[in-house]
Design an enzyme around this catalytic site. Structure first.
Site, short mmCIF file in Angstrom:
data_model
loop_
_atom_site.label_atom_id
_atom_site.label_comp_id
_atom_site.label_asym_id
_atom_site.label_seq_id
_atom_site.Cartn_x
_atom_site.Cartn_y
_atom_site.Cartn_z
N LYS A 174 32.86 50.99 64.42
CA LYS A 174 33.82 50.20 65.18
C LYS A 174 33.66 48.75 64.75
O LYS A 174 32.67 48.09 65.05
CB LYS A 174 33.57 50.38 66.67
CG LYS A 174 34.77 50.07 67.57
CD LYS A 174 35.20 48.62 67.59
CE LYS A 174 34.16 47.72 68.22
NZ LYS A 174 34.65 46.29 68.28
N GLU A 248 20.61 45.14 68.26
CA GLU A 248 20.19 43.94 67.52
C GLU A 248 21.01 42.80 68.09
O GLU A 248 22.21 42.71 67.85
CB GLU A 248 20.42 44.14 66.02
CG GLU A 248 19.65 43.15 65.15
CD GLU A 248 20.41 41.87 64.93
OE1 GLU A 248 20.08 40.88 65.64
OE2 GLU A 248 21.29 41.83 64.08
N CYS A 282 22.51 35.25 64.17
CA CYS A 282 21.57 35.50 65.26
C CYS A 282 20.15 35.07 64.89
O CYS A 282 19.35 34.76 65.76
CB CYS A 282 21.60 36.97 65.65
SG CYS A 282 21.31 38.10 64.28
N GLU A 384 21.88 30.32 73.15
CA GLU A 384 22.37 30.53 71.78
C GLU A 384 23.75 29.90 71.65
O GLU A 384 24.70 30.30 72.32
CB GLU A 384 22.41 32.02 71.45
CG GLU A 384 22.78 32.29 70.01
CD GLU A 384 22.75 33.77 69.65
OE1 GLU A 384 22.32 34.10 68.54
OE2 GLU A 384 23.14 34.59 70.51
#
Length: 479
Positions: A174, A248, A282, A384
């Site tokens: 996806k 993750e 990330c 973040e």
């Protein structure tokens, strides 16, 4: 312009159940890049049904045949590396140097997966003193839903697809709404490679259909890369159904600069560790902890480096930082730049002011920014941002640096800069993070990758990553 009008469901190009499409525009100048169909719940049902039918025969397919098909895919994928890199740059604004490097590196990574699969302990026999045998074997985990982000789409896709396929699992990929075009190109390659019917599906979908996919009773394992917030949602949904899950997730990685490190060398390393892919990584090292006696030097070196980065059209080879992927994320990054000033931090480079270049006026461009005089409790040091922004925080002792590095919800990556590499290894052992770089050294391709704390669950790459896609069965055999 690239246009797709079919989905790749169960290894076949298929008319979508609806006429809804994704319209992809460049984050550089808003020009139309292409269109792709938007998968619906009915399309997911078809893909899952095909995967369920393929599960038993694909799981019984000899490893040698699975290896052959992946090798064929790798050859075809490598041959189109430049085309893929150019398309991803157009879709998400990643600079061409980054997409080119990534795509040309992926064949080597896939080759490493092939080597790992050949050497993996798929089955062993244990014998007790009475002569009874127990066979311990790795069985496919089942139908895998691989859900990937937009920031490095083929890298994120293959780290899931390749080990899952080698382990005998059908996979539904996806893709993110921001990057459906390169996903469809990837489907072209899988179609040409000749995988059996039902084994691979590729489609892009919105959030509601994505949630339908991960909760589908025909899906046995979810492998997700994305935000920590989305990961929490997936984990809660998977927990209700006892689905296997690998996550993750995000990061706020710390780089510790000891007093014996050279600030200019550090700045050159941080250039890539933080600002590569427009800071939309990330693993980006966005918290820099510098020894107080060298703090001013480190801030100056980082500011000079950031000010020297070429910001512009991501398709140009000399561009180091391109545009943010989409408008809402662009506005989010700018809001953090304003927040940092409100919190009392000092802008040493960059800031929220627009770039002066009129050629970039239509794009989502943010100036690479360095914040100084930051404390670890500020939001810009804890949350973040996912853009070209870093903060620099002083420390007095190594114990304080370790404590500050560990004082985070995240634990994905990090590093240390020092003239004594072995001492750097000692320091690394004290930091709670999944990957740690001493003096910017690269991670071995077969080394595990994943996070501590809110940075995720499970591991990717190498034998640890392959083991994420199997279930272990013990068969006791009497005499």
């Amino acid at each position: 312009m690239r246009t797709y009008d079919q989905l790749f469901l169960g290894g076949r190009w298929t008319e979508p159940a609806t006429t809804d499409t994704f319209e992809i525009r460049s984050p550089h100048d808003r020009a139309l890049v292409g269109t792709a169909p938007k998968a619906s719940k009915a399309d997911v049902d078809r893909a899952v049904a095909a995967a369920r039918r393929a599960l038993e025969p694909w799981g019984r397919t000899p490893l040698a045949e699975r290896l052959r098909l992946v090798e064929r895919f790798n050859e075809l994928h490598a041959a189109r590396a430049d085309e893929i890199a150019e398309l991803i740059t157009a879709e998400n604004g990643s600079p061409s140097w980054f997409t080119g490097w990534t795509q040309h590196n992926l064949p080597e990574r896939t080759a490493a997966w092939l080597k790992t699969a050949r050497e993996f302990g798929w089955e062993e026999t244990l014998t007790d003193e009475a002569g009874n045998r127990t066979i311990v074997r790795a069985a496919p985990v089942g139908v895998v839903a691989a859900v990937i982000p937009w920031n490095s789409p083929h890298s994120a896709a293959l780290v899931k697809l390749i080990p899952a396929l080698l382990a005998g699992n059908p996979v539904l990929l996806k893709a993110a709404p921001e990057t459906p075009l390169d996903a469809m190109l990837l489907a072209e390659i899988f179609a040409e490679a000749g995988f059996p019917e039902g084994v691979v599906s590729v489609f892009a979908a919105d959030r509601d259909v994505s949630e339908y996919l991960v909760t589908h009773p025909g899906v046995d394992k979810i492998s997700f890369t994305g935000s920590t917030a989305a990961g929490r949602r997936i984990a809660s949904l998977a927990g209700e159904q006892f689905k296997r899950v690998g996550l993750e997730l995000g990061g706020k990685s710390a780089a510790i600069v000891l007093a014996d490190a050279d600030p200019k060398t550090v700045a050159e390393g941080i250039r890539t560790a933080t600002f590569a892919n427009n800071g939309e990584m990330c693993v980006a090292h966005t918290r820099i902890f510098a020894a107080r006696e060298r703090y001013a030097e480190v801030v100056t070196a980082l500011a000079e480096m950031a000010d020297g980065l070429v910001v512009g059209d991501p398709a140009k080879p000399d561009t180091f930082v391109g545009p943010i992927v989409r408008q809402d994320q662009y506005e989010r990054v700018l809001s953090y730049l304003r927040l940092g000033v409100e919190e009392g931090a000092r802008i040493a480079a960059g800031g929220a002011e627009p770039l002066a270049n009129p050629e970039l006026a239509d794009g989502f461009y943010v100036r690479p920014t360095v914040f100084a005089d930051v404390t670890n409790d500020m939001r810009i040091a804890r949350e973040e941002i996912f853009g070209p922004v870093l903060v620099v925080i002083p420390f007095d002792t190594e114990e304080e640096a370790i404590r500050l590095a560990n004082d985070s919800d995240y634990g994905l990556s990090g590093g240390v800069w020092t003239a004594d590499a072995e001492h750097g290894v000692e320091l690394a052992r004290a930091v709670r993070t999944g990957t740690f770089h001493v003096n910017g050294a690269p991670r071995h391709g077969n080394a595990s990758f994943g996070g501590f704390k809110a940075s995720g669950v499970g591991r990717e790459y190498g034998s640890h990553g392959l083991a994420e896609f199997v279930e272990w069965q013990a068969i006791a055999v009497g005499r």
